[in-house]
Write a protein that holds these residues in place. Structure first.
Motif, PDB file in Angstrom:
ATOM      1  N   LYS A  75       0.832  -1.273  -0.004  1.00 14.35           N
ATOM      2  CA  LYS A  75      -0.086   0.064   0.254  1.00 14.35           C
ATOM      3  C   LYS A  75       1.026   1.135   0.236  1.00 14.35           C
ATOM      4  O   LYS A  75       1.861   1.154   0.713  1.00 14.35           O
ATOM      5  N   TYR A  76       0.332   2.250  -0.776  1.00 10.36           N
ATOM      6  CA  TYR A  76       1.144   3.626  -0.543  1.00 10.36           C
ATOM      7  C   TYR A  76       0.204   4.551  -1.268  1.00 10.36           C
ATOM      8  O   TYR A  76      -0.710   4.572  -1.494  1.00 10.36           O
ATOM      9  N   VAL A  77       0.860   6.048  -0.560  1.00 11.00           N
ATOM     10  CA  VAL A  77       0.298   7.176  -0.955  1.00 11.00           C
ATOM     11  C   VAL A  77       1.235   7.987  -1.339  1.00 11.00           C
ATOM     12  O   VAL A  77       2.132   8.226  -0.457  1.00 11.00           O
ATOM     13  N   ILE A  78       1.162   8.901  -2.409  1.00 11.72           N
ATOM     14  CA  ILE A  78       2.408   9.768  -2.468  1.00 11.72           C
ATOM     15  C   ILE A  78       1.445  11.104  -2.258  1.00 11.72           C
ATOM     16  O   ILE A  78       0.510  11.709  -3.034  1.00 11.72           O
ATOM     17  N   ILE A  83       5.769  10.407   0.986  1.00 16.50           N
ATOM     18  CA  ILE A  83       5.338   9.257   0.563  1.00 16.50           C
ATOM     19  C   ILE A  83       5.348   8.335   1.656  1.00 16.50           C
ATOM     20  O   ILE A  83       6.150   8.119   2.673  1.00 16.50           O
ATOM     21  N   HIS A  84       4.237   7.623   1.927  1.00 22.45           N
ATOM     22  CA  HIS A  84       3.790   6.522   2.928  1.00 22.45           C
ATOM     23  C   HIS A  84       3.622   5.272   1.964  1.00 22.45           C
ATOM     24  O   HIS A  84       2.950   5.350   1.086  1.00 22.45           O
ATOM     25  N   VAL A  85       4.363   4.193   2.597  1.00 20.24           N
ATOM     26  CA  VAL A  85       4.326   2.926   1.882  1.00 20.24           C
ATOM     27  C   VAL A  85       4.540   1.772   3.037  1.00 20.24           C
ATOM     28  O   VAL A  85       5.220   2.059   3.878  1.00 20.24           O
ATOM     29  N   ILE A  86       3.676   0.705   2.684  1.00 24.44           N
ATOM     30  CA  ILE A  86       3.912  -0.471   3.519  1.00 24.44           C
ATOM     31  C   ILE A  86       4.503  -1.526   2.556  1.00 24.44           C
ATOM     32  O   ILE A  86       3.960  -1.761   1.443  1.00 24.44           O
ATOM     33  N   LEU A  87       5.742  -1.964   2.859  1.00 25.36           N
ATOM     34  CA  LEU A  87       6.608  -2.752   2.127  1.00 25.36           C
ATOM     35  C   LEU A  87       6.637  -4.104   2.819  1.00 25.36           C
ATOM     36  O   LEU A  87       6.706  -4.223   4.187  1.00 25.36           O
ATOM     37  N   GLU A  88       6.861  -5.081   2.191  1.00 24.17           N
ATOM     38  CA  GLU A  88       6.977  -6.545   2.813  1.00 24.17           C
ATOM     39  C   GLU A  88       8.313  -7.044   2.165  1.00 24.17           C
ATOM     40  O   GLU A  88       8.465  -7.024   0.971  1.00 24.17           O
ATOM     41  N   LEU A  89       9.087  -7.424   3.012  1.00 20.18           N
ATOM     42  CA  LEU A  89      10.270  -8.176   2.532  1.00 20.18           C
ATOM     43  C   LEU A  89       9.963  -9.816   3.004  1.00 20.18           C
ATOM     44  O   LEU A  89       9.462  -9.956   3.957  1.00 20.18           O
ATOM     45  N   ASP A  90       9.612 -10.412   1.713  1.00 21.38           N
ATOM     46  CA  ASP A  90       9.070 -11.986   2.095  1.00 21.38           C
ATOM     47  C   ASP A  90      10.188 -12.803   2.356  1.00 21.38           C
ATOM     48  O   ASP A  90      11.543 -12.598   2.382  1.00 21.38           O
ATOM     49  N   ASN A 139       2.641  -6.818  14.124  1.00 20.83           N
ATOM     50  CA  ASN A 139       1.297  -7.442  14.318  1.00 20.83           C
ATOM     51  C   ASN A 139       0.330  -6.946  12.988  1.00 20.83           C
ATOM     52  O   ASN A 139       0.394  -6.127  12.800  1.00 20.83           O
ATOM     53  N   GLU A 140      -0.916  -7.879  13.053  1.00 20.45           N
ATOM     54  CA  GLU A 140      -1.924  -7.363  12.110  1.00 20.45           C
ATOM     55  C   GLU A 140      -2.624  -6.220  12.749  1.00 20.45           C
ATOM     56  O   GLU A 140      -2.888  -5.471  11.735  1.00 20.45           O
ATOM     57  N   SER A 141      -2.725  -5.778  13.806  1.00 20.97           N
ATOM     58  CA  SER A 141      -3.377  -4.560  14.223  1.00 20.97           C
ATOM     59  C   SER A 141      -2.604  -3.294  13.970  1.00 20.97           C
ATOM     60  O   SER A 141      -2.978  -2.216  13.390  1.00 20.97           O
ATOM     61  N   ALA A 142      -1.163  -3.424  13.858  1.00 17.21           N
ATOM     62  CA  ALA A 142      -0.198  -2.423  13.367  1.00 17.21           C
ATOM     63  C   ALA A 142      -0.258  -2.137  12.041  1.00 17.21           C
ATOM     64  O   ALA A 142      -0.363  -1.005  11.467  1.00 17.21           O
ATOM     65  N   TYR A 143      -0.314  -3.338  11.344  1.00 17.02           N
ATOM     66  CA  TYR A 143      -0.447  -3.406   9.787  1.00 17.02           C
ATOM     67  C   TYR A 143      -2.029  -2.591   9.475  1.00 17.02           C
ATOM     68  O   TYR A 143      -1.550  -1.740   8.662  1.00 17.02           O
ATOM     69  N   HIS A 144      -2.931  -2.977  10.041  1.00 16.09           N
ATOM     70  CA  HIS A 144      -4.236  -2.396   9.568  1.00 16.09           C
ATOM     71  C   HIS A 144      -4.176  -0.896  10.088  1.00 16.09           C
ATOM     72  O   HIS A 144      -4.888  -0.089   9.320  1.00 16.09           O
ATOM     73  N   GLU A 145      -3.599  -0.495  11.128  1.00 14.26           N
ATOM     74  CA  GLU A 145      -3.517   0.705  11.641  1.00 14.26           C
ATOM     75  C   GLU A 145      -2.684   1.873  10.548  1.00 14.26           C
ATOM     76  O   GLU A 145      -3.365   2.726  10.079  1.00 14.26           O
ATOM     77  N   CYS A 146      -1.607   1.122  10.057  1.00 16.07           N
ATOM     78  CA  CYS A 146      -1.038   1.899   8.943  1.00 16.07           C
ATOM     79  C   CYS A 146      -1.690   1.968   7.659  1.00 16.07           C
ATOM     80  O   CYS A 146      -1.673   2.736   7.104  1.00 16.07           O
ATOM     81  N   TRP A 147      -2.385   0.807   7.217  1.00 13.03           N
ATOM     82  CA  TRP A 147      -3.072   0.778   6.109  1.00 13.03           C
ATOM     83  C   TRP A 147      -4.230   1.933   6.226  1.00 13.03           C
ATOM     84  O   TRP A 147      -4.382   2.839   5.107  1.00 13.03           O
ATOM     85  N   ARG A 148      -4.744   1.904   7.127  1.00 13.16           N
ATOM     86  CA  ARG A 148      -5.842   2.766   7.418  1.00 13.16           C
ATOM     87  C   ARG A 148      -5.306   4.523   7.313  1.00 13.16           C
ATOM     88  O   ARG A 148      -6.024   5.183   6.753  1.00 13.16           O
ATOM     89  N   TYR A 149      -4.205   4.739   8.021  1.00 14.14           N
ATOM     90  CA  TYR A 149      -3.527   5.866   8.009  1.00 14.14           C
ATOM     91  C   TYR A 149      -3.353   6.313   6.531  1.00 14.14           C
ATOM     92  O   TYR A 149      -3.462   7.365   6.051  1.00 14.14           O
ATOM     93  N   ILE A 150      -2.841   5.277   5.598  1.00 17.81           N
ATOM     94  CA  ILE A 150      -2.373   5.795   4.524  1.00 17.81           C
ATOM     95  C   ILE A 150      -3.677   6.095   3.543  1.00 17.81           C
ATOM     96  O   ILE A 150      -3.585   7.040   2.682  1.00 17.81           O
ATOM     97  N   ASP A 151      -4.945   5.242   3.695  1.00 14.61           N
ATOM     98  CA  ASP A 151      -5.880   5.433   3.125  1.00 14.61           C
ATOM     99  C   ASP A 151      -6.796   7.121   3.568  1.00 14.61           C
ATOM    100  O   ASP A 151      -7.160   7.687   2.674  1.00 14.61           O
TER     101      ASP A 151
END
Length: 163
Positions: A75-78, A83-90, A139-151
């Motif tokens: 997820k990202y927003v410019i 820029i805010h971005v959620i990156l995953e290193l798999d 954790n999943e909660s932190a992930y969703h919080e950042c996703w929502r913040y980007i939105d």
């Protein structure tokens, strides 16, 4: 004399580990040059319109997944000046040397700057602040919080309380 800068990274944390990372990269001098935020078509929505520099930084961001096959952009927003971005290193074989988050973002900022300076004929121009902000999403909660913040960030900007 410049003030002492605090090292923003977690001590003894391996930033090449698989996981999710929330990152904020700011424009140099917080210059508004990446996008414009305006009202969206639906009530209580905001629309982000990329400027020409914003299109280039988006292009370079999306190219990270080709440069680093273990990197995914969730997820990202410019925004106009960041820029805010959620990156995953798999997961991948650690037998292979892999870049850590700092090296990945340094490469991104370097390549984006080079391309911007080519297109805008502005050799040596600094487009990004030296460092960046990151959070390890544990954790999943932190992930969703950042996703929502980007939105929500574009609308918060329109209403006057973002960042």
């Amino acid at each position: 004399m410049k003030p002492d800068r605090k090292h923003p990274r977690l001590k003894r944390y391996d930033y090449s580990l698989p996981g999710f990372y929330y990152v904020t990269i700011c424009a140099a001098d917080e210059t508004i040059c990446f996008s414009k935020v305006g009202r969206g078509l639906a009530p209580a929505t905001a629309q982000v319109t990329l400027t020409e520099p914003g299109k280039i930084i988006q292009e370079q961001l999306l190219l990270l997944v080709q440069r680093y096959p273990y990197v995914h952009i969730d997820k990202y927003v410019i925004m106009p000046n960041h820029i805010h971005v959620i990156l995953e290193l798999d997961e991948m074989s650690f037998a292979e040397k892999r870049a850590d988050l700092m090296a990945i973002l340094c490469t991104y900022k370097s390549l984006a700057t080079r391309r911007l300076n080519q297109v805008f004929q502005s050799p040596g121009k600094k487009w990004f602040q030296t460092s960046f902000y990151e959070t390890v999403l544990r954790n999943e909660s932190a992930y969703h919080e950042c996703w929502r913040y980007i939105d929500e960030n574009p609308m918060k900007m329109l209403l006057g309380y973002h960042r």
